[in-house]
Each structure stands twice: as structure tokens, then as C-alpha cells.
Write an enzyme that holds these catalytic residues in place. Structure first.
Site, PDB file in Angstrom:
ATOM      1  N   GLU A  87      13.333  -6.786   1.344  1.00 57.25           N
ATOM      2  CA  GLU A  87      12.386  -5.942   0.668  1.00 57.25           C
ATOM      3  C   GLU A  87      13.290  -4.487   0.576  1.00 57.25           C
ATOM      4  O   GLU A  87      12.584  -3.036   1.206  1.00 57.25           O
ATOM      5  CB  GLU A  87      11.083  -5.814   1.147  1.00 57.25           C
ATOM      6  CG  GLU A  87      10.880  -7.141   1.647  1.00 57.25           C
ATOM      7  CD  GLU A  87       9.356  -6.895   0.965  1.00 57.25           C
ATOM      8  OE1 GLU A  87       8.842  -7.426   0.141  1.00 57.25           O
ATOM      9  OE2 GLU A  87       8.566  -5.861   1.716  1.00 57.25           O
ATOM     10  N   GLU A 121       6.423  -0.626   4.308  1.00 56.63           N
ATOM     11  CA  GLU A 121       5.115   0.640   3.981  1.00 56.63           C
ATOM     12  C   GLU A 121       4.197   0.911   5.497  1.00 56.63           C
ATOM     13  O   GLU A 121       4.025   2.363   5.715  1.00 56.63           O
ATOM     14  CB  GLU A 121       3.621  -0.121   3.139  1.00 56.63           C
ATOM     15  CG  GLU A 121       4.294   0.064   1.791  1.00 56.63           C
ATOM     16  CD  GLU A 121       3.457  -1.195   0.700  1.00 56.63           C
ATOM     17  OE1 GLU A 121       2.279  -1.518   1.150  1.00 56.63           O
ATOM     18  OE2 GLU A 121       4.651  -1.142  -0.124  1.00 56.63           O
ATOM     19  N   ASN A 167       1.246 -11.140  -0.326  1.00 53.67           N
ATOM     20  CA  ASN A 167       1.049  -9.727   0.102  1.00 53.67           C
ATOM     21  C   ASN A 167      -0.457  -8.972  -0.684  1.00 53.67           C
ATOM     22  O   ASN A 167      -0.168  -8.013  -1.546  1.00 53.67           O
ATOM     23  CB  ASN A 167       1.836  -9.513   0.594  1.00 53.67           C
ATOM     24  CG  ASN A 167       1.697  -8.043   1.497  1.00 53.67           C
ATOM     25  OD1 ASN A 167       0.435  -8.127   1.779  1.00 53.67           O
ATOM     26  ND2 ASN A 167       2.426  -5.994   1.719  1.00 53.67           N
ATOM     27  N   TRP A 168      -1.055  -9.135  -0.556  1.00 57.57           N
ATOM     28  CA  TRP A 168      -2.390  -8.326  -0.792  1.00 57.57           C
ATOM     29  C   TRP A 168      -2.497  -6.720  -0.485  1.00 57.57           C
ATOM     30  O   TRP A 168      -3.317  -6.181  -1.584  1.00 57.57           O
ATOM     31  CB  TRP A 168      -4.038  -9.051  -0.404  1.00 57.57           C
ATOM     32  CG  TRP A 168      -3.903 -10.772  -1.261  1.00 57.57           C
ATOM     33  CD1 TRP A 168      -3.286 -11.540  -2.528  1.00 57.57           C
ATOM     34  CD2 TRP A 168      -4.967 -11.327  -1.461  1.00 57.57           C
ATOM     35  NE1 TRP A 168      -3.379 -12.227  -2.138  1.00 57.57           N
ATOM     36  CE2 TRP A 168      -4.994 -12.288  -2.034  1.00 57.57           C
ATOM     37  CE3 TRP A 168      -6.566 -11.479  -0.796  1.00 57.57           C
ATOM     38  CZ2 TRP A 168      -5.663 -14.218  -2.170  1.00 57.57           C
ATOM     39  CZ3 TRP A 168      -7.243 -12.527  -1.506  1.00 57.57           C
ATOM     40  CH2 TRP A 168      -7.104 -13.644  -1.842  1.00 57.57           C
ATOM     41  N   LYS A 169      -2.008  -6.554   0.449  1.00 60.52           N
ATOM     42  CA  LYS A 169      -1.652  -4.975   0.651  1.00 60.52           C
ATOM     43  C   LYS A 169      -3.114  -4.466   0.988  1.00 60.52           C
ATOM     44  O   LYS A 169      -3.866  -5.322   0.876  1.00 60.52           O
ATOM     45  CB  LYS A 169      -1.293  -4.149  -0.053  1.00 60.52           C
ATOM     46  CG  LYS A 169       0.374  -4.701  -0.541  1.00 60.52           C
ATOM     47  CD  LYS A 169       1.082  -3.356  -0.634  1.00 60.52           C
ATOM     48  CE  LYS A 169       2.725  -4.778  -0.721  1.00 60.52           C
ATOM     49  NZ  LYS A 169       3.323  -3.876  -1.443  1.00 60.52           N
ATOM     50  N   GLY A 193       7.420  -2.047  -5.572  1.00 64.15           N
ATOM     51  CA  GLY A 193       5.664  -1.545  -6.635  1.00 64.15           C
ATOM     52  C   GLY A 193       6.535  -0.471  -7.302  1.00 64.15           C
ATOM     53  O   GLY A 193       5.825   0.142  -7.817  1.00 64.15           O
ATOM     54  N   HIS A 200       6.515  -3.757   7.789  1.00 67.98           N
ATOM     55  CA  HIS A 200       6.457  -3.775   6.169  1.00 67.98           C
ATOM     56  C   HIS A 200       7.208  -2.928   6.104  1.00 67.98           C
ATOM     57  O   HIS A 200       6.717  -1.642   7.088  1.00 67.98           O
ATOM     58  CB  HIS A 200       4.769  -4.812   5.934  1.00 67.98           C
ATOM     59  CG  HIS A 200       5.447  -4.340   4.177  1.00 67.98           C
ATOM     60  ND1 HIS A 200       5.152  -3.212   3.374  1.00 67.98           N
ATOM     61  CD2 HIS A 200       5.463  -5.264   3.310  1.00 67.98           C
ATOM     62  CE1 HIS A 200       4.795  -3.266   1.877  1.00 67.98           C
ATOM     63  NE2 HIS A 200       4.955  -4.719   2.184  1.00 67.98           N
ATOM     64  N   SER A 204       8.641  -6.057  -6.084  1.00 68.72           N
ATOM     65  CA  SER A 204       8.172  -6.169  -7.879  1.00 68.72           C
ATOM     66  C   SER A 204       9.038  -7.414  -8.318  1.00 68.72           C
ATOM     67  O   SER A 204       9.451  -8.019  -9.542  1.00 68.72           O
ATOM     68  CB  SER A 204       9.322  -4.919  -8.789  1.00 68.72           C
ATOM     69  OG  SER A 204       8.782  -3.870  -8.678  1.00 68.72           O
ATOM     70  N   GLY A 239       3.797  -8.622  -3.589  1.00 69.03           N
ATOM     71  CA  GLY A 239       2.711  -7.551  -3.639  1.00 69.03           C
ATOM     72  C   GLY A 239       1.617  -7.503  -5.009  1.00 69.03           C
ATOM     73  O   GLY A 239       1.146  -8.843  -5.295  1.00 69.03           O
ATOM     74  N   GLY A 240       2.130  -6.798  -5.636  1.00 70.48           N
ATOM     75  CA  GLY A 240       1.884  -6.602  -7.273  1.00 70.48           C
ATOM     76  C   GLY A 240       0.729  -7.595  -7.697  1.00 70.48           C
ATOM     77  O   GLY A 240      -0.036  -8.466  -8.606  1.00 70.48           O
TER      78      GLY A 240
END
Ligand code: PGA
Length: 253
Positions: free
Chosen positions: A169, A99, A10-12, A175, A97, A215, A236-237
Site C-alpha cells: 500500500e 495509518e 477495510n472499513w477503518k 485515500g 497499516h 485508491s 478502503g474508501g
């Protein structure tokens, strides 16, 4: 029951067109010698979906939108539809998600509407659920997840479940560098699978892929994937660094 692992990047809100093309090309190369059959999905920003789709064409990599609206087109400023995702070369989407839920205040009813819309229009969908730190510390983890799942899946037919995956999640792990331990995640995944049995039937639950996110890194993916009810990861990251994501794709369970 063996479920085909699914690893999602997931590149956000990261990557320009140039950056996205470089990252996608590197990940495509890394897919060439994956140890066994597994599904790889990338969720880049909508602005680069089309370019990324040209780069990964023929590789088997699945492309997803990071969210999707319920209608095919219309007066919905800032949204993208399933038809647009498909037209740009994708065939999947994430919804719910944390976010979206926390920052943009999407509630269960909206997440459900998006999920049903995406499924109705033929997308492979990933429904994200997860508890906050306060909810975990208040002993509410399982009740929060039960409600997110029940409300999120409302009106989703049993036949649509084969195009559905769930991502657990925990919000406190996204993150932050804090990861749920393999055992902590397993406990929740097994609970979620039981909930799917209650909402549908055991057969559906046995086939449902339940991913872990929060993470996920090269140094914890193996112990997460070793858990019996963890069927993949939503990353993600670490998905923004080709070498890290390739190591995650190459997990050894
Ligand atoms: P993270 O994000 O891997 O950076 O924690 C996961 C996600 O939000 O999907």
C-alpha cells in the site's frame, strides 16, 4: 502458479452497528453470484465484528480485525487480542497499516510483534507495507519495502507463511485518489515476491498472496488484477459503498 484472489474491505473507523449491518448484508448478497472462486474478507471496526459475523455467517466471507495485540488478554488499554477477534466470529487481522505506522507511530518491531502474536494464535494475517511520497521521490521505495518486509517477517516460520498475505500500500495512494498504475504496482509486487524467495524459498513466494491497496476503485480494479503478481486488493474508501465493493469483488482480469 495460480493464487486464489483475495479482496479485502477495510472499513477503518467507519460504521455504527446499524450501518455496518446494512453494508455487510448488501455485500453478502453481492457474493452470491461471484463469477469464480475468490476469497472475500471484511475488516470492520472491532465494535461491530460480532454483529457483522452473524450477518455473513455461512457465506464464506472471512472477518478480520484491523489490528491485533500480541497477548491473549491483559493490561493493554485500547487493544484487542486474537482471542477476542475469534470470539467475535473473526479469524484474521491486518497489521502494519500505514495509518497505524504514520498516525500512531507503530514501528517495524511492534508490527512484527503483532504479526507473530496473531500467527501464533492461529489467525490469517495480512502484513501491510508501503513507502511514503518522499521515500518514492527520493528513490528509496525498494529499500524501504525490503526493510519493512525483513523486519516485519522476522521470526515468522516457513510453516506460518500459508496463513500470511502481504499488502503493498503506497502511502501516497491511500485515500488520495492517486493509484499506482498496474505497471508501477506490478514492479513492486514482483520485487516483494523476490524478497520472499530470499527470506524463505521460491515455493513460499510462489504461493504468497500479495495484495495491492491505495485508491482501488471499480474503474481500476480490472487493470490491477490483470498484473501477474497482483493477487488481490485491500480496499478502503470504495469498500464502504456496497455497489462499489461488489464490482471490485467481481473484477475481470
Ligand atoms: P483507500 O484505502 O482505498 O481508501 O485508498 C486503502 C487502505 O488504506 O487500506
Amino acid at each position: 502458479m495460480s493464487r486464489r484472489p483475495l479482496l479485502v474491505g477495510n472499513w477503518k473507523m467507519h460504521t455504527t452497528v446499524v450501518e455496518a449491518c446494512q453494508l455487510a448484508a448488501a455485500i453478502r448478497q453481492g457474493c452470491a453470484d461471484l463469477p469464480e472462486e475468490r476469497d472475500i474478507m471484511l475488516a470492520p471496526p472491532a465494535t461491530v465484528l460480532s454483529e457483522v459475523s452473524h450477518i455473513v455467517h455461512g457465506s464464506g466471507i472471512i472477518l478480520a480485525g484491523q489490528n491485533v495485540c500480541w497477548g491473549p488478554q491483559g493490561a493493554f488499554t485500547g487493544e484487542i487480542s486474537a482471542v477476542m477477534i475469534q470470539g467475535a466470529g473473526g479469524n484474521a487481522a491486518l497489521v502494519g497499516h500505514s495509518e497505524r505506522r504514520q498516525i500512531f507511530h507503530e514501528d517495524d518491531a511492534m508490527v512484527n510483534r503483532r504479526l507473530r502474536g496473531g500467527l501464533d494464535q492461529g489467525l490469517l494475517m495480512i502484513l501491510c507495507v508501503g513507502e511514503t511520497l518522499e521515500e518514492r521521490e527520493g528513490g528509496q521505495t525498494l529499500s524501504v519495502l525490503e526493510e519493512q518486509l525483513r523486519a516485519g517477517l522476522s521470526g515468522v516460520s516457513i510453516a506460518q507463511c500459508d496463513r500470511l498475505a502481504i499488502a503493498y500500500e503506497p502511502v501516497w495512494a491511500i485515500g488520495t485518489g492517486l493509484t499506482a498504475s498496474g505497471e508501477q504496482a506490478q514492479e513492486v509486487h514482483s520485487f516483494l515476491r523476490d524478497q520472499v524467495t530470499l527470506l524463505y524459498e521460491k515455493n513460499v513466494a510462489d504461493q504468497m498472496r500479495i495484495l495491492y491497496g491505495g485508491s482501488v476503485k471499480p474503474d481500476n480494479i480490472d487493470q490491477l488484477m490483470a498484473q501477474p503478481d497482483i493477487d488481490g486488493a485491500l480496499v478502503g474508501g470504495a469498500a464502504l459503498d456496497a455497489a462499489s465493493f461488489i464490482r471490485i469483488m467481481q473484477f475481470k482480469a
